[in-house]
Motif scaffolding. Structure first.
Motif, PDB file in Angstrom:
ATOM      1  N   ARG A 124       0.818  -1.203   0.000  1.00  0.00           N
ATOM      2  CA  ARG A 124       0.000   0.000   0.000  1.00  0.00           C
ATOM      3  C   ARG A 124       0.861   1.266   0.000  1.00  0.00           C
ATOM      4  NH1 ARG A 124      -5.032  -0.786   1.608  1.00  0.00           N
ATOM      5  NH2 ARG A 124      -5.093   1.426   2.145  1.00  0.00           N
ATOM      6  N   PRO A 140      -5.114   2.030  -7.827  1.00  0.00           N
ATOM      7  CA  PRO A 140      -6.352   1.613  -7.173  1.00  0.00           C
ATOM      8  C   PRO A 140      -6.561   2.283  -5.818  1.00  0.00           C
ATOM      9  CG  PRO A 140      -4.800  -0.242  -7.410  1.00  0.00           C
ATOM     10  CD  PRO A 140      -4.104   0.975  -7.902  1.00  0.00           C
ATOM     11  N   GLU A 199      -8.155   1.370  -3.353  1.00  0.00           N
ATOM     12  CA  GLU A 199      -8.104   0.399  -2.251  1.00  0.00           C
ATOM     13  C   GLU A 199      -6.692   0.261  -1.675  1.00  0.00           C
ATOM     14  OE1 GLU A 199      -9.600  -0.094  -5.199  1.00  0.00           O
ATOM     15  OE2 GLU A 199     -11.602   0.234  -4.328  1.00  0.00           O
ATOM     16  N   ARG A 200      -5.680   0.695  -2.424  1.00  0.00           N
ATOM     17  CA  ARG A 200      -4.307   0.578  -1.921  1.00  0.00           C
ATOM     18  C   ARG A 200      -3.763   1.907  -1.413  1.00  0.00           C
ATOM     19  NH1 ARG A 200      -1.558  -2.056  -6.832  1.00  0.00           N
ATOM     20  NH2 ARG A 200       0.342  -1.300  -5.824  1.00  0.00           N
ATOM     21  N   THR A 209      -3.895   5.091   1.342  1.00  0.00           N
ATOM     22  CA  THR A 209      -4.329   5.628   2.635  1.00  0.00           C
ATOM     23  C   THR A 209      -3.981   7.112   2.666  1.00  0.00           C
ATOM     24  OG1 THR A 209      -3.865   3.519   3.726  1.00  0.00           O
ATOM     25  CG2 THR A 209      -4.070   5.438   5.151  1.00  0.00           C
ATOM     26  N   LYS A 261     -13.598   8.203   1.715  1.00  0.00           N
ATOM     27  CA  LYS A 261     -13.777   6.767   1.974  1.00  0.00           C
ATOM     28  C   LYS A 261     -14.662   6.119   0.922  1.00  0.00           C
ATOM     29  CE  LYS A 261     -14.199   4.577   5.820  1.00  0.00           C
ATOM     30  NZ  LYS A 261     -13.786   4.003   7.113  1.00  0.00           N
ATOM     31  N   GLY A 271     -13.087   4.565  -1.828  1.00  0.00           N
ATOM     32  CA  GLY A 271     -12.388   3.307  -1.560  1.00  0.00           C
ATOM     33  C   GLY A 271     -11.079   3.489  -0.823  1.00  0.00           C
ATOM     34  N   ILE A 272     -10.767   4.764  -0.513  1.00  0.00           N
ATOM     35  CA  ILE A 272      -9.507   5.091   0.163  1.00  0.00           C
ATOM     36  C   ILE A 272      -9.633   4.832   1.668  1.00  0.00           C
ATOM     37  CG2 ILE A 272      -8.082   7.092   0.798  1.00  0.00           C
ATOM     38  CD1 ILE A 272      -8.982   8.262  -1.947  1.00  0.00           C
ATOM     39  N   SER A 273      -8.517   4.476   2.309  1.00  0.00           N
ATOM     40  CA  SER A 273      -8.505   4.361   3.770  1.00  0.00           C
ATOM     41  C   SER A 273      -8.044   5.683   4.380  1.00  0.00           C
ATOM     42  CB  SER A 273      -7.556   3.248   4.214  1.00  0.00           C
ATOM     43  OG  SER A 273      -8.037   2.005   3.775  1.00  0.00           O
ATOM     44  N   ASP A 279      -9.873   4.263   9.593  1.00  0.00           N
ATOM     45  CA  ASP A 279      -9.409   2.921   9.257  1.00  0.00           C
ATOM     46  C   ASP A 279      -8.133   2.574  10.020  1.00  0.00           C
ATOM     47  OD1 ASP A 279     -11.250   2.207   6.922  1.00  0.00           O
ATOM     48  OD2 ASP A 279     -10.476   4.186   6.340  1.00  0.00           O
TER      49      ASP A 279
END
Ligand code: C2E
Ligand code: MG
Ligand code: MG
Ligand code: MG
Length: 286
Positions: A108, A137, A139-140, A142, A165, A168-170, A192
């Motif tokens: 990540r 992506p 999802e990877r 933060t 969020k 899809g972001i942390s 997260d």
């Protein structure tokens, strides 16, 4: 004048030098951003139990053509007050996403987001554009913010963070333990990740109260579904204590310093090699 009426402060030559340097950096910042002289270094983050590399935090560095390397503690505040922070944030996030495209799928990347940038600008639009143009992506990714983000305009901040969020972001709560750390910040948003500040990690070995606080914070955060990252881990003792207290991820000189992208590729190759001892704990050398 800022100190109040009747307070006289002597203006000594070193203050003048600081003042002049600041003024110069403020002017040079614009060109630096245009020329690509400000870019991220990357610091490894490892699974605290296995030592496996799980990600990198992108940390901005300025390679000034005449003054040499300048750290973010000096230029981020200047960027914030001179409203160049939006451009700086865009620049670091874009480069981090482009460069992290070459990382393995399970690695990540975390990028710091300044409070000023988040509340002033259309951050959601900016991040959406950068993800689309780089193909990285969500999802990877933060994004790290400090609790000060919740202080001035908590509702607005929560709305923006929720929007991020939804992409899809942390979202990580950075430097936990340094500010007021009201527990209400943990309630106001579904973080997260929680990053325990280095100042706590520093005192672990010799302050039993520090250990109790960390253990309780880790339990609480885990209960709330957060991943807990310990910042500034420098010694094997600290690593062991943090591991026992239930932290999930460690970051610090023990596992690697912030490094330029070329060196990141070497780190990645090493961590991928079969039977590699994962990230080697290297001695902190100052
Ligand atoms: P941070 O986000 O809390 O980053 C962690 C800081 O701790 C980094 O300092 C890192 O180099 C340092 N560090 C990590 N492990 C160790 C260790 O074991 N020992 C010691 N002594 N230090 C360690 P750095 O790179 O100087 O960054 C300082 C701060 O500047 C960051 O704190 C972050 O708040 C801010 N910053 C850095 N890059 C950016 C950026 O691109 N955008 C924004 N808005 N802020 C940034
Ligand atoms: Mg950070
Ligand atoms: Mg931090
Ligand atoms: Mg910190």
């Amino acid at each position: 004048k800022a100190l109040g009426k009747g307070i006289v402060v002597k203006f000594d030559p070193s203050m003048r030098a600081d003042f002049e340097r600041r003024g110069r950096l403020e002017i040079d910042l614009k060109l630096a951003l245009k020329n690509g002289d400000i870019f991220p270094f990357y610091q490894p983050q490892v699974d605290i139990d296995t030592g496996k590399l799980v990600g990198f935090e992108a940390l901005a560095r300025w390679n000034h053509p005449e003054l040499g390397w300048i750290g973010p503690y000096e230029f981020i505040p200047i960027a914030e007050t001179s409203s160049q922070i939006v451009e700086l944030g865009r620049c670091i996030l874009t480069t981090a996403c482009i460069e992290a495209m070459a990382f393995p799928d399970d690695v990540r990347v975390s990028v710091n987001l300044s409070v000023g940038q988040m509340l002033r600008d259309d951050v959601i639009g900016m991040v959406t554009d950068i993800l689309a143009s780089t193909g990285f992506p969500a999802e990877r990714l933060t994004l790290e913010v400090t609790e000060s983000v919740m202080m001035s305009e908590p509702e607005l901040a929560a709305r923006i963070l929720n929007g991020l969020k939804e992409l899809g972001i942390s979202i990580a709560l950075d430097d936990f333990g340094t500010g007021y750390s009201a527990l209400s910040y943990l309630r106001q948003f579904d973080w997260d990740e929680l990053k325990i500040d280095k100042s706590f990690v520093d005192d672990l070995g010799h302050d039993p109260r520090c250990l109790s606080i960390i253990e309780s914070v880790v339990d609480l955060a885990t209960e709330l579904g957060m991943k807990v990252v310990a910042e500034g881990v420098e010694t094997a003792d600290q690593h062991e204590i943090l591991r026992k207290s239930g932290c999930h991820i460690a970051q610090g000189y023990l596992f690697g310093r912030p490094q330029p992208i070329d060196q990141v590729h070497v780190t990645l190759l090493k961590s991928l090699a079969p039977s590699a001892p994962q990230i080697e704990a290297t001695k902190a050398t100052g």
